[in-house]
Design an enzyme around this catalytic site. Sequence first.
Site, mmCIF file in Angstrom:
data_model
loop_
_atom_site.group_PDB
_atom_site.id
_atom_site.type_symbol
_atom_site.label_atom_id
_atom_site.label_comp_id
_atom_site.label_asym_id
_atom_site.label_seq_id
_atom_site.Cartn_x
_atom_site.Cartn_y
_atom_site.Cartn_z
ATOM 1 N N SER A 123 0.803 -1.219 0.000
ATOM 2 C CA SER A 123 0.000 0.000 0.000
ATOM 3 C C SER A 123 0.838 1.272 0.000
ATOM 4 O O SER A 123 0.434 2.278 -0.580
ATOM 5 C CB SER A 123 -0.942 0.008 1.209
ATOM 6 N N HIS A 181 0.293 4.609 4.587
ATOM 7 C CA HIS A 181 -0.294 5.091 3.334
ATOM 8 C C HIS A 181 0.066 6.556 3.108
ATOM 9 O O HIS A 181 0.497 6.943 2.018
ATOM 10 C CB HIS A 181 -1.813 4.940 3.370
#
Length: 206
Positions: A123, A181
């Site tokens: 991610s 993220h």
Amino acid sequence: MFDRITPINKALILANLIVFGLQYLLGGFLDIHFALWPPQAAQYGYPHFQVWQLLTYGFMHGGFTHLFFNMFALFMFGSDIERLFGPKRYLIYYLVCVVGAAAMHLIVVAAAGMPPLPTVGASGGVFGLLLAFGMAYPKRMIMLLFPPIPMPAWLFVTLYGALELYLGITQTAQGVAHFAHLGGMATGFVLIRYWQSQRRRRWPPN
């Protein structure tokens, strides 16, 4: 369909699929040695942090759904960014975003006193790609999966980043490394701005 995938992006997807298969075959061996463990984890009897984990965690996943959504994002956005950056710079960008995401996650875990649990997933690199896509193609329309609403890339990236920040601060969706993220996005932004400044510095030629 796969003919449209650029070479480095295809290699990244294949590497993630192969590592996921190895995770299934080898049980927890890869998690112990190659997932991202916070440095303080060893104090609680967990595996030790090793420097290579800053990169290797980004090729591991916690389940098929986790793998699917990350690889879907790589498929959707990665090839456009590779064509834009070129293969070498694309690979550098992706891997640096993975490492930057890991660094951000470790900093937040240490500062907030969060449980020293392992982190896996592509991610961080994926969010770096989203940031690059939104900056390069801000007006290109993106169709969301859930809900199926079209929106320009710049708005999608902005809303997604804001949502990750909210979820990270409130710890609403526990078990998801929201600041990783955001770290991937922030690292991508800094690297893009650095490359842009280098390009401006070289112009005009002597």
